[in-house]
Design an enzyme around this catalytic site. Sequence first.
Site, PDB file in Angstrom:
ATOM      1  N   HIS A  70       0.878  -1.169   0.000  1.00 48.61           N
ATOM      2  CA  HIS A  70       0.000   0.000   0.000  1.00 48.61           C
ATOM      3  C   HIS A  70       0.921   1.226   0.000  1.00 48.61           C
ATOM      4  O   HIS A  70       2.011   1.173   0.559  1.00 48.61           O
ATOM      5  CB  HIS A  70      -0.842  -0.052   1.278  1.00 48.61           C
ATOM      6  CG  HIS A  70      -1.926   0.975   1.385  1.00 48.61           C
ATOM      7  ND1 HIS A  70      -1.677   2.298   1.657  1.00 48.61           N
ATOM      8  CD2 HIS A  70      -3.268   0.868   1.278  1.00 48.61           C
ATOM      9  CE1 HIS A  70      -2.821   2.961   1.721  1.00 48.61           C
ATOM     10  NE2 HIS A  70      -3.810   2.116   1.488  1.00 48.61           N
ATOM     11  N   ASP A  73       3.004  -4.225   8.141  1.00 54.28           N
ATOM     12  CA  ASP A  73       1.734  -3.542   7.893  1.00 54.28           C
ATOM     13  C   ASP A  73       0.637  -4.588   8.080  1.00 54.28           C
ATOM     14  O   ASP A  73       0.406  -5.427   7.217  1.00 54.28           O
ATOM     15  CB  ASP A  73       1.719  -2.960   6.473  1.00 54.28           C
ATOM     16  CG  ASP A  73       0.361  -2.372   6.114  1.00 54.28           C
ATOM     17  OD1 ASP A  73      -0.570  -2.439   6.949  1.00 54.28           O
ATOM     18  OD2 ASP A  73       0.225  -1.844   4.987  1.00 54.28           O
ATOM     19  N   GLN A 129      -4.516  -5.374   7.033  1.00 53.79           N
ATOM     20  CA  GLN A 129      -5.459  -6.330   6.440  1.00 53.79           C
ATOM     21  C   GLN A 129      -5.373  -7.699   7.105  1.00 53.79           C
ATOM     22  O   GLN A 129      -6.056  -8.633   6.686  1.00 53.79           O
ATOM     23  CB  GLN A 129      -5.192  -6.464   4.929  1.00 53.79           C
ATOM     24  CG  GLN A 129      -5.347  -5.171   4.150  1.00 53.79           C
ATOM     25  CD  GLN A 129      -6.783  -4.676   4.080  1.00 53.79           C
ATOM     26  OE1 GLN A 129      -7.731  -5.416   4.336  1.00 53.79           O
ATOM     27  NE2 GLN A 129      -6.962  -3.419   3.736  1.00 53.79           N
ATOM     28  N   LYS A 161     -10.848  -0.610  10.304  1.00 51.89           N
ATOM     29  CA  LYS A 161     -10.962  -1.818   9.477  1.00 51.89           C
ATOM     30  C   LYS A 161     -11.342  -3.033  10.313  1.00 51.89           C
ATOM     31  O   LYS A 161     -11.468  -4.139   9.796  1.00 51.89           O
ATOM     32  CB  LYS A 161      -9.644  -2.080   8.744  1.00 51.89           C
ATOM     33  CG  LYS A 161      -9.310  -1.048   7.666  1.00 51.89           C
ATOM     34  CD  LYS A 161      -8.141  -1.533   6.836  1.00 51.89           C
ATOM     35  CE  LYS A 161      -7.402  -0.437   6.111  1.00 51.89           C
ATOM     36  NZ  LYS A 161      -8.180   0.324   5.156  1.00 51.89           N
ATOM     37  N   CYS A 209      -4.841   2.659  -3.569  1.00 43.99           N
ATOM     38  CA  CYS A 209      -3.596   3.166  -2.963  1.00 43.99           C
ATOM     39  C   CYS A 209      -2.445   2.191  -3.148  1.00 43.99           C
ATOM     40  O   CYS A 209      -1.598   2.028  -2.257  1.00 43.99           O
ATOM     41  CB  CYS A 209      -3.795   3.497  -1.484  1.00 43.99           C
ATOM     42  SG  CYS A 209      -5.012   4.781  -1.214  1.00 43.99           S
TER      43      CYS A 209
END
Lengths: 172, 432
Positions: B145, B222, B225, B248, B388
């Site tokens: 991302h 990261d 997700q 999220k 993104c």
Amino acid sequence: MAPSGGSLEGLYQQVILDHAKEKHGHGLREPVLDAALAVGSGQSRQYNPLCGDEVTLRVAVSGLEGPIPGRRVEDLSWAGEGCSISQAATSVLYDLVVGHPVEEALRIVGDYRAMLRSRGEAEPDEEVLGDAVAFAGVSRHANRVKCAILGWTAFEDALLRTETGARDGEVR
Amino acid sequence: MTVQTVPSPALSGSEVQRLRADFPILRRQIGSGAERTPLVYLDSAATSQRPSQVLDAERRFAETSYSAVHRGAHTLAGESTDAYEAAREAVARFVGMPVDGVVWTRNATEGINILAAALTDRSDGAAGALTLRPGDEVVVTEMEHHANLVPWQRACARSGATLRWIPLGDDGRLDLGALDDVIGPRTKVLAFAHVSNVLGTINPVAELVRRARAVGALTVLDACQSVPHLPVDLTALGVDAAVFSGHKMLGPTGIGVLAARPDLLNALPPVVTGGSMVEVVTMTTATFREAPQRFEAGTPPVSQAVALHAAVDYLSAVGMDRIAAREDELAQRLLAGISAVPGVRVIGPAEPRDRIATVAFAVDDVHPHDVGQVLDAAGIAVRVGHHCAQPVHRRYGVNSTTRASAYLYTTDDEVDAFVAALGAVRGFFGRN
């Protein structure tokens, strides 16, 4: 904001679907720069950072040595990637301005912009806008207005650049 | 610690129906008049919807205890501080990090920017042992991302370090064959996505951490997700730092988490400075508190922390392992459905292994904006664009894609309705 669901046919008029396939003026080409007619060209590249869509548009204008009222759009060609709204809008633009005085073309662009910003309230003048009235429905979809305006913004910018022959988006 | 040998059963259809009742927005109808149709929300990878438990927790807190935290002698200040720090403990437990390593941020993007800024800070004259220098290398992946790419580009520009990346293979997974070439003695930071927000790919964290450790590089995960969709134990994964965002994972916007080893955080200089993060301040000097306060200048997102606490309680009560098992089913159904539509190509792993229920795809001759518009007319919310992650799209030869992403509240019927609507898209635009 108007709900967007359910108004698909209002947005995608047949005129738009047809132009999105046929793409009048598509494919960048070198305009014939006739010195006797004082023809010059300008090019503009516009980019929508939100969706990554882009258009590069080249325009040729005659009468550049005289005042603006004597100038005429001699040719327009474009290339780019985008949704059916942006592709069709640029195709319709080609039909409306090529062969017409620059002043008239700018009036059409002004009316078109006003229609798109009207949030569905404007009653566009078909005499001025021709096939572009099909984009009236786009004004109800705030997130699609940018798509419909991309190529037209490139046209306005390219017209300005005919003064200097500047070509945006090109390594010189 | 118990060792799980039997996989947890996925949430059943009736359990999904029951928990859907907790999400008021899922009762929303899209469109008007005869064309009204129930919302099918397939954009949870962008932001998830919130259950009443989360909305109510924030409201209850505001109505009973809200005030400034970490100051004041009054009752509300004490209650607010307790609620705020209880949220930190809950989130720390949820991701397996020590509580002192949990820093509240505005979002995940800010968390990565804090690390990238701290690792390139030279304001104290002599750079610290962790400060990036010319000759150092920062390694990311081609699937990042922009939030885990651009801050490192800037960090390299500031420090003279070189940015390198692990390339993507044609299968939508990292090309691990390139690791020997990309990770080496110069590598100081390896920053990578746990799960791709476009491809849905779950990366082999253990292997990547092992390679980074072998050369003494810091690892930054990261986890935006992964934390919402999978059971994640950051300590077990062995990463030095991770980021994720509240919105999220059933929580509110405006709060994210930088979760890192406390000793690492305390070895880094502060980035955003001001109130709440200092010890002694004179007119010319200041000393700084230890983590997490070290990185929490100014009034923090107190209400959002309380709401995020309710969100992790909700997810824990359902069970992250059962959510992950259910989302495996959804990934299979989405992949099978999308792949069966003529003229549609999945961008990302085609097989439902090591991937989540986030599926990006390209429709031949139809732009993603147009795909999204036609789906919206059927009440279906998907994401369109480059999500993104422009380099990922460039790698697979497209400018943009349409992305459907599911969550614990997604039903099989919703996936089927989406696939049916997708099947009509090319016809609508006269493409055969």
